[in-house]
Motif scaffolding. Sequence first.
Motif, PDB file in Angstrom:
ATOM      1  N   GLY A 235       1.069  -0.749   0.110  1.00 35.45           N
ATOM      2  CA  GLY A 235       0.095   0.351   0.188  1.00 35.45           C
ATOM      3  C   GLY A 235       1.238   1.163   0.128  1.00 35.45           C
ATOM      4  N   GLN A 236       0.284   2.323  -0.376  1.00 35.67           N
ATOM      5  CA  GLN A 236       0.963   3.968  -0.417  1.00 35.67           C
ATOM      6  C   GLN A 236       0.560   4.837   0.535  1.00 35.67           C
ATOM      7  N   ASP A 237      -0.714   4.455   1.537  1.00 33.64           N
ATOM      8  CA  ASP A 237      -0.497   5.759   2.675  1.00 33.64           C
ATOM      9  C   ASP A 237       0.479   5.771   3.613  1.00 33.64           C
ATOM     10  N   LEU A 238       0.725   6.729   4.129  1.00 31.94           N
ATOM     11  CA  LEU A 238       2.081   6.872   4.945  1.00 31.94           C
ATOM     12  C   LEU A 238       1.565   6.430   6.067  1.00 31.94           C
ATOM     13  N   LEU A 239       0.040   6.331   6.129  1.00 31.77           N
ATOM     14  CA  LEU A 239      -0.644   5.050   7.778  1.00 31.77           C
ATOM     15  C   LEU A 239       0.005   3.882   8.026  1.00 31.77           C
TER      16      LEU A 239
ATOM     17  N   ILE B  39       3.089   4.175   9.503  1.00 31.76           N
ATOM     18  CA  ILE B  39       2.956   4.383  10.750  1.00 31.76           C
ATOM     19  C   ILE B  39       3.236   3.167  11.497  1.00 31.76           C
ATOM     20  N   LEU B  40       1.771   1.893  10.749  1.00 33.82           N
ATOM     21  CA  LEU B  40       1.459   0.894  11.706  1.00 33.82           C
ATOM     22  C   LEU B  40       3.011  -0.242  11.481  1.00 33.82           C
ATOM     23  N   GLY B  41       3.400   0.088   9.808  1.00 38.76           N
ATOM     24  CA  GLY B  41       4.418  -1.098  10.150  1.00 38.76           C
ATOM     25  C   GLY B  41       5.802  -0.680  11.796  1.00 38.76           C
ATOM     26  N   ARG B  42       5.831   0.391  12.093  1.00 40.70           N
ATOM     27  CA  ARG B  42       7.347   0.839  12.723  1.00 40.70           C
ATOM     28  C   ARG B  42       6.219   0.606  14.068  1.00 40.70           C
ATOM     29  N   HIS B  43       4.392   1.135  14.401  1.00 44.87           N
ATOM     30  CA  HIS B  43       4.197   0.009  16.191  1.00 44.87           C
ATOM     31  C   HIS B  43       4.579  -1.374  16.177  1.00 44.87           C
ATOM     32  N   LEU B  44       4.419  -1.827  14.950  1.00 47.63           N
ATOM     33  CA  LEU B  44       4.762  -3.680  14.536  1.00 47.63           C
ATOM     34  C   LEU B  44       5.949  -3.702  15.345  1.00 47.63           C
ATOM     35  N   GLU B  45       6.933  -3.107  14.741  1.00 49.68           N
ATOM     36  CA  GLU B  45       8.190  -3.878  15.440  1.00 49.68           C
ATOM     37  C   GLU B  45       8.117  -3.166  16.531  1.00 49.68           C
ATOM     38  N   ASN B  46       7.602  -1.650  17.279  1.00 49.85           N
ATOM     39  CA  ASN B  46       7.862  -2.264  18.549  1.00 49.85           C
ATOM     40  C   ASN B  46       6.903  -2.915  19.817  1.00 49.85           C
ATOM     41  N   HIS B  47       5.999  -3.545  18.938  1.00 52.11           N
ATOM     42  CA  HIS B  47       4.621  -4.370  19.681  1.00 52.11           C
ATOM     43  C   HIS B  47       5.548  -5.482  20.268  1.00 52.11           C
TER      44      HIS B  47
ATOM     45  N   ALA C 138      -1.151  -8.988  16.429  1.00 50.95           N
ATOM     46  CA  ALA C 138      -1.062  -7.608  17.066  1.00 50.95           C
ATOM     47  C   ALA C 138      -1.066  -6.814  16.161  1.00 50.95           C
ATOM     48  N   VAL C 139      -1.662  -6.534  15.363  1.00 47.00           N
ATOM     49  CA  VAL C 139      -1.589  -5.577  13.884  1.00 47.00           C
ATOM     50  C   VAL C 139      -2.500  -5.061  14.414  1.00 47.00           C
ATOM     51  N   LEU C 140      -3.698  -5.592  14.400  1.00 48.68           N
ATOM     52  CA  LEU C 140      -5.279  -5.680  15.314  1.00 48.68           C
ATOM     53  C   LEU C 140      -5.421  -4.650  16.544  1.00 48.68           C
ATOM     54  N   ASP C 141      -4.273  -5.482  17.498  1.00 53.83           N
ATOM     55  CA  ASP C 141      -4.147  -4.913  18.767  1.00 53.83           C
ATOM     56  C   ASP C 141      -3.775  -3.233  18.098  1.00 53.83           C
ATOM     57  N   ILE C 142      -2.906  -2.569  17.608  1.00 56.16           N
ATOM     58  CA  ILE C 142      -2.304  -1.155  17.251  1.00 56.16           C
ATOM     59  C   ILE C 142      -3.612  -0.952  16.451  1.00 56.16           C
ATOM     60  N   LEU C 143      -3.809  -1.061  15.579  1.00 62.82           N
ATOM     61  CA  LEU C 143      -5.314  -0.213  14.703  1.00 62.82           C
ATOM     62  C   LEU C 143      -5.862   0.187  16.342  1.00 62.82           C
ATOM     63  N   ASN C 144      -6.482  -0.602  16.463  1.00 65.39           N
ATOM     64  CA  ASN C 144      -7.159  -0.161  17.725  1.00 65.39           C
ATOM     65  C   ASN C 144      -6.769   0.566  19.255  1.00 65.39           C
ATOM     66  N   SER C 145      -5.570   0.694  18.965  1.00 63.42           N
ATOM     67  CA  SER C 145      -4.529   2.133  20.280  1.00 63.42           C
ATOM     68  C   SER C 145      -4.919   2.589  20.347  1.00 63.42           C
ATOM     69  N   ALA C 146      -5.540   3.169  21.630  1.00 65.43           N
ATOM     70  CA  ALA C 146      -5.053   4.949  21.439  1.00 65.43           C
ATOM     71  C   ALA C 146      -3.866   5.337  20.768  1.00 65.43           C
ATOM     72  N   ALA C 147      -2.911   4.690  21.271  1.00 63.66           N
ATOM     73  CA  ALA C 147      -1.791   5.588  20.609  1.00 63.66           C
ATOM     74  C   ALA C 147      -1.649   5.870  18.997  1.00 63.66           C
ATOM     75  N   PHE C 148      -1.940   4.247  18.446  1.00 64.19           N
ATOM     76  CA  PHE C 148      -1.941   4.454  17.630  1.00 64.19           C
ATOM     77  C   PHE C 148      -2.845   5.847  16.593  1.00 64.19           C
TER      78      PHE C 148
ATOM     79  N   HIS D 187     -10.893  -2.251   8.547  1.00 67.10           N
ATOM     80  CA  HIS D 187     -11.469  -0.028   8.135  1.00 67.10           C
ATOM     81  C   HIS D 187      -9.830   0.203   9.310  1.00 67.10           C
ATOM     82  N   LEU D 188      -9.266   1.316   7.986  1.00 65.86           N
ATOM     83  CA  LEU D 188      -8.293   2.182   8.898  1.00 65.86           C
ATOM     84  C   LEU D 188      -8.618   3.499   8.729  1.00 65.86           C
ATOM     85  N   ALA D 189      -8.811   4.051   7.967  1.00 65.00           N
ATOM     86  CA  ALA D 189      -9.682   5.693   7.930  1.00 65.00           C
ATOM     87  C   ALA D 189     -10.406   6.068   6.573  1.00 65.00           C
ATOM     88  N   MET D 190     -10.775   6.782   6.849  1.00 67.21           N
ATOM     89  CA  MET D 190     -11.479   8.047   5.752  1.00 67.21           C
ATOM     90  C   MET D 190     -10.979   8.888   5.538  1.00 67.21           C
TER      91      MET D 190
END
Length: 317
Positions: A90-94, A97-105, A285-295, A163-166
């Motif tokens: 995918g090409q979106d910046l988010l 950001i998801l990838g960076r959170h994944l490496e820190n999870h 871990a991806v699902l956890d990140i997407l639903n996290s307040a930090a992300f 769903h990621l974002a509108m």
Amino acid sequence: MKEDSSLTPQEVADLLKITKYTVYEMVKRGELPAYRIGRKIRIEQRDVDAYIKQGKKLKYKDIDTLEASPRTQAARQDYLSTSPGLVICGQDLLLDILGRHLENHSQGCRAFRHNIGSFAGLLQLYQGESDMAGVHLWDSDSESYNIPYVRRMVPGIPTLIIHLAMRQQGFYVARSNPLGIKGWADLTIPGLRFINREPGCGTRVLLDEHLYQMKLDRRKINGYEREETSHLAVASAVARGTADLALGNEKAALQVRGIEFIPLQKERYELVIRKEDLDKAEIRAVLDILNSAAFKSELEGLGDYCLEETGRIVAEI
């Protein structure tokens, strides 16, 4: 197979139970030695064996939390450097950001980003070359996003759409909008210079679906065949004056000086995964990140994202 025999990237991928793309990333980072024969890459069996042996030194259960001791944190870095990881298309910046959170999870892994459009991402998911694909594909017949395409492009494989974002899609025009652009019909204004996105990306699909819906002949659009491969590239062309009009998301308009944004359509940007992968720790871990307040908090600071449904599974196909 002899110990010193060479393997293709696909053969290595089959041995390690990862994707061929991940093998290329490992070679690129120097984690797996390789050499070329003409235009082909080859990898020695002994180097693959050494990589497997090194990976056996760590067990995932030894990697606890982000607040672990320095010793455990060092062990986690060793684990991340040898783990296969997930390929995210995918090409979106988010997604970066998801990838960076994944490496820190605490249950995360390496994230390998493949910046390709929605069609190519779904194709790689179907072929087993990636683990997830970000998509924003509008279907003019149903006036809905993503589900019709996933049904047809990933046949026979149960999938989930998360769903990621509108986001807002619209036109990029020069400051003050000198040509008075208002909507899709203005694409055929005589003398207007358009710059397009590449076939298969969600933005190109959005354009083509509206042309089909309005029965507009694409051959009448000056610059339809002129293509770039990112929102920033087409926005920059408008800012430099080498094009009068381009289509893209609002975020790029906020990053490029000298242009204005004309909103046209809200779109759903979503993540497609194979349902069978839900039992993998890294996918959980991806699902956890997407639903996290930090992300979500980090995305809110970027603008052009509506996050009301972020992390929700919106379809099971």
